[in-house]
Design an enzyme around this catalytic site. Structure first.
Site, PDB file in Angstrom:
ATOM      1  N   LYS A 247       0.829  -1.219   0.000  1.00  0.00           N
ATOM      2  CA  LYS A 247       0.000   0.000   0.000  1.00  0.00           C
ATOM      3  C   LYS A 247       0.863   1.268   0.000  1.00  0.00           C
ATOM      4  O   LYS A 247       0.634   2.194  -0.791  1.00  0.00           O
ATOM      5  CB  LYS A 247      -0.926   0.004   1.221  1.00  0.00           C
ATOM      6  CG  LYS A 247      -1.683   1.294   1.433  1.00  0.00           C
ATOM      7  CD  LYS A 247      -2.661   1.584   0.316  1.00  0.00           C
ATOM      8  CE  LYS A 247      -3.001   3.055   0.241  1.00  0.00           C
ATOM      9  NZ  LYS A 247      -3.938   3.378  -0.820  1.00  0.00           N
ATOM     10  N   CYS A 301      -3.373  10.955   1.228  1.00  0.00           N
ATOM     11  CA  CYS A 301      -2.535   9.771   1.039  1.00  0.00           C
ATOM     12  C   CYS A 301      -1.177  10.022   0.372  1.00  0.00           C
ATOM     13  O   CYS A 301      -0.143   9.723   0.958  1.00  0.00           O
ATOM     14  CB  CYS A 301      -3.302   8.739   0.228  1.00  0.00           C
ATOM     15  SG  CYS A 301      -4.812   8.240   1.069  1.00  0.00           S
TER      16      CYS A 301
HETATM   17  N1  NAD Z   1      -9.036   9.302   1.276  1.00  0.00           N
HETATM   18  C1  NAD Z   1      -8.594   8.397   0.451  1.00  0.00           C
HETATM   19  O1  NAD Z   1      -8.795   8.545  -0.751  1.00  0.00           O
HETATM   20  C2  NAD Z   1      -7.868   7.154   0.942  1.00  0.00           C
HETATM   21  C3  NAD Z   1      -7.532   6.184   0.014  1.00  0.00           C
HETATM   22  C4  NAD Z   1      -6.889   5.031   0.436  1.00  0.00           C
HETATM   23  C5  NAD Z   1      -6.550   4.889   1.766  1.00  0.00           C
HETATM   24  N2  NAD Z   1      -6.859   5.849   2.661  1.00  0.00           N
HETATM   25  C6  NAD Z   1      -6.491   5.638   4.056  1.00  0.00           C
HETATM   26  O2  NAD Z   1      -7.672   5.315   4.780  1.00  0.00           O
HETATM   27  C7  NAD Z   1      -7.625   5.889   6.094  1.00  0.00           C
HETATM   28  C8  NAD Z   1      -8.822   6.804   6.280  1.00  0.00           C
HETATM   29  O3  NAD Z   1      -8.757   7.846   5.339  1.00  0.00           O
HETATM   30  P1  NAD Z   1      -9.984   8.805   5.080  1.00  0.00           P
HETATM   31  O4  NAD Z   1      -9.636   9.590   3.877  1.00  0.00           O
HETATM   32  O5  NAD Z   1     -11.271   8.077   5.091  1.00  0.00           O
HETATM   33  O6  NAD Z   1      -9.899   9.722   6.396  1.00  0.00           O
HETATM   34  P2  NAD Z   1     -11.022  10.747   6.909  1.00  0.00           P
HETATM   35  O7  NAD Z   1     -10.311  11.741   7.728  1.00  0.00           O
HETATM   36  O8  NAD Z   1     -11.884  11.210   5.776  1.00  0.00           O
HETATM   37  O9  NAD Z   1     -11.938   9.835   7.817  1.00  0.00           O
HETATM   38  C9  NAD Z   1     -11.534   9.342   9.038  1.00  0.00           C
HETATM   39  C10 NAD Z   1     -12.753   9.349   9.947  1.00  0.00           C
HETATM   40  O10 NAD Z   1     -12.413   8.675  11.144  1.00  0.00           O
HETATM   41  C11 NAD Z   1     -13.056   9.359  12.211  1.00  0.00           C
HETATM   42  N3  NAD Z   1     -12.404   9.000  13.461  1.00  0.00           N
HETATM   43  C12 NAD Z   1     -11.216   9.421  13.954  1.00  0.00           C
HETATM   44  N4  NAD Z   1     -10.977   8.849  15.148  1.00  0.00           N
HETATM   45  C13 NAD Z   1     -12.032   8.050  15.403  1.00  0.00           C
HETATM   46  C14 NAD Z   1     -12.371   7.204  16.494  1.00  0.00           C
HETATM   47  N5  NAD Z   1     -11.592   7.067  17.548  1.00  0.00           N
HETATM   48  N6  NAD Z   1     -13.539   6.537  16.430  1.00  0.00           N
HETATM   49  C15 NAD Z   1     -14.369   6.671  15.384  1.00  0.00           C
HETATM   50  N7  NAD Z   1     -14.095   7.464  14.319  1.00  0.00           N
HETATM   51  C16 NAD Z   1     -12.948   8.145  14.352  1.00  0.00           C
HETATM   52  C17 NAD Z   1     -12.934  10.816  11.837  1.00  0.00           C
HETATM   53  O11 NAD Z   1     -13.854  11.624  12.537  1.00  0.00           O
HETATM   54  C18 NAD Z   1     -13.214  10.757  10.347  1.00  0.00           C
HETATM   55  O12 NAD Z   1     -14.591  10.901  10.055  1.00  0.00           O
HETATM   56  C19 NAD Z   1      -6.272   6.584   6.184  1.00  0.00           C
HETATM   57  O13 NAD Z   1      -5.345   5.709   6.733  1.00  0.00           O
HETATM   58  C20 NAD Z   1      -5.918   6.846   4.736  1.00  0.00           C
HETATM   59  O14 NAD Z   1      -4.524   6.945   4.542  1.00  0.00           O
HETATM   60  C21 NAD Z   1      -7.530   6.984   2.283  1.00  0.00           C
END
Ligand code: NAD
Length: 470
Positions: A247, A301
């Site tokens: 990843k 990311c």
């Molecule tokens: N955004 C992308 O396009 C993408 C793509 C691939 C991988 N990722 C990975 O996926 C993961 C999430 O990314 P994202 O873009 O969805 O992040 P994001 O910030 O949009 O969402 C994360 C969510 O988690 C919630 N959160 C934080 N702490 C929490 C807790 N203790 N309990 C419950 N909810 C909690 C936040 O309030 C938020 O709504 C990251 O590791 C990122 O690197 C993201």
């Protein structure tokens, strides 16, 4: 056991190719599909990854609870509305439909995970901006809060992106501590990093192949059964650490490729040639797939996953990957410099000039401003004395960055327009009319949105990333 699901899993198992865990046999996988209706799923974190996952899993007939600490997100989902703005094909409808059918709800209470057969953790995993070290604050809290409520036999899938070694060194012990259960015996743990991109969330979630890291056979069986519900492409089983490296490496690879395109763009600008034409011609040579340059790299990311790959857990001294980060981080400053050059060519000093920045989101047609290159560019413009107006059709205002929705208002009295994001709306702007409201007439194109000669014909000075002068 639902016959359709069994059939899907058996077909999936046959399609699995890159199977490196030779100690895990494929045949018994067909016995692993839980009944479609009975599956209860908790998705922890309802962001760009968790929300489409929750909705897509609910659409397979599962009973899904999305858990988030953000009350606005929880309220919005429970009202049947996606909290994400921007253009996300199918997501609004799917959330509305699944909430109406009673299959999807949201909660702030981690106890709601107590009956879940599957818990998918999708919280953010950023880096420390100063040291670039991984910051697992959200992951730590999520595991500590949900862990005590996990039922015996539950599958926990970490979808968040992790630095190599994190599953083994941090997630497993943290989960065992919080749940007082043993991974591999009472709990099944997999790492299935997400690959989606804002703007195509649902499409990517269901259509892209997945890498599923499992360190034992029961976890793999359960993981395959879960992901087979909604992933139509191949699922490649491997171990935790390989999944972590895959990843972070796929995003570091992308970052390095973009840095290459950006460096060619800087060279092209200096030589007065068009980097986009250079790219087209480079790509006529077999096996060359040069990417496009631009005003900078953003998002949650790409700017941070390369740092996760080369995190302190790895002893190898990285050179190429951090250098690529530097090249890409320089591009917003290059944009600011181009604004100054364009203004000078239009007869205006940057100090006191009004610059209309078009695009605050890092990605076109989305509201996602995380690590947006617009911010460092705006900071640099302000440092040089410019008065900046920001426009974006989707992104919200943030402290120090008031975002206008009306493009006319942003361009009124402007001396220069700087395009940071290739939102569709900017391709069809009536520049001839808008030009009348501007004081000086300069355009800096960071995303190859306009054909330079056309813009010059309209009476603008035109500069752009990777563009010669016209
Ligand atoms: N955004 C992308 O396009 C993408 C793509 C691939 C991988 N990722 C990975 O996926 C993961 C999430 O990314 P994202 O873009 O969805 O992040 P994001 O910030 O949009 O969402 C994360 C969510 O988690 C919630 N959160 C934080 N702490 C929490 C807790 N203790 N309990 C419950 N909810 C909690 C936040 O309030 C938020 O709504 C990251 O590791 C990122 O690197 C993201």
């Amino acid at each position: 056991m639902a016959p359709a699901a069994t059939k899907a899993l058996c077909a999936l198992a046959r399609r699995v190719r890159s199977f490196s865990n030779s100690h895990i046999a494929l045949k018994p996988l067909c016995a692993a599909v839980p009944s479609e209706r009975s599956v209860k799923v908790a998705v922890v974190g309802l962001g760009y990854v968790g929300l489409p996952l929750a909705a897509a899993v609910a659409a397979t007939g599962a009973n899904v609870v999305g858990i988030d600490i953000d009350p606005e997100k929880v309220e919005s989902v429970n009202a049947g509305r996606s909290p994400l703005r921007g253009h996300e094909p199918g997501l609004d409808d799917l959330v509305r439909e699944q909430v109406a059918k009673g299959r999807l709800r949201a909660s702030m209470d981690p106890k709601t995970a107590s009956s879940a057969d599957v818990v998918a953790v999708c919280v953010e995993t950023p880096i420390d901006p100063a040291t670039h070290d991984p910051s697992y604050k959200a992951l730590k809290v999520a595991i500590a809060e949900v862990g005590p409520h996990l039922k015996s036999g539950a599958l926990v899938s970490i979808e968040s992106t992790l630095a190599p070694g994190t599953m083994d060194g941090f997630v497993r012990p943290a989960l065992e501590r919080a749940s007082r259960r043993t991974v591999g015996r009472d709990l099944h743990l997999v790492h299935c990093p997400e690959r989606l991109t804002a703007g195509k969330l649902l499409h990517h979630l269901t259509e892209l192949p997945r890498v599923l890291g499992a360190n034992d056979r029961p976890a793999l069986r359960k993981g395959l059964a879960f992901y087979a519900r909604f992933v139509k492409a191949e699922i490649h089983p491997t171990d935790w650490t390989t999944a972590e490296v895959v990843k972070t490496a796929e995003n570091a690879y992308w970052d390095v490729q973009i840095a290459f395109a950006n460096e060619v763009a800087l060279i092209s600008e200096e030589l007065g040639v068009d980097a986009y034409r250079v790219r087209e011609l480079v790509n006529t040579c077999p096996y060359r797939m040069m990417l496009i340059p631009g005003a900078g790299v953003g998002g949650h990311c790409i700017p941070k996953d390369p740092w996760l790959l080369v995190s302190p857990a790895v002893q190898t001294k990285p050179e190429l990957i951090p250098t690529a980060r530097e090249v890409n981080d320089f591009m917003p400053r290059r944009m600011a410099r181009l604004v100054e050059e364009a203004l000078a060519a239009a007869g205006r000093k940057i100090k006191g000039a009004r610059v209309a920045v078009l695009g605050f989101a890092y990605r076109e047609n989305t509201d996602d401003t995380r690590n947006t290159p617009a911010k460092p560019m705006i900071q640099e413009l302000r440092r040089r004395g410019a008065d900046v107006a920001i426009h974006d059709p989707f992104a919200r205002s943030e402290r120090g960055y008031a975002v206008l929705r009306d493009v006319k208002a942003a361009l009124r009295g402007a001396d220069c327009v700087a395009i940071v994001t290739a939102h569709d709306a900017y391709r069809t702007l009536d520049l001839k009319t808008l030009r009348r409201g501007m004081r000086h007439h300069a355009i800096v194109d960071g995303r190859n949105v306009y054909a330079g000669p056309d813009i010059v014909k309209m009476g603008f000075v035109y500069r752009g990333i990777g563009k010669g002068q016209f």
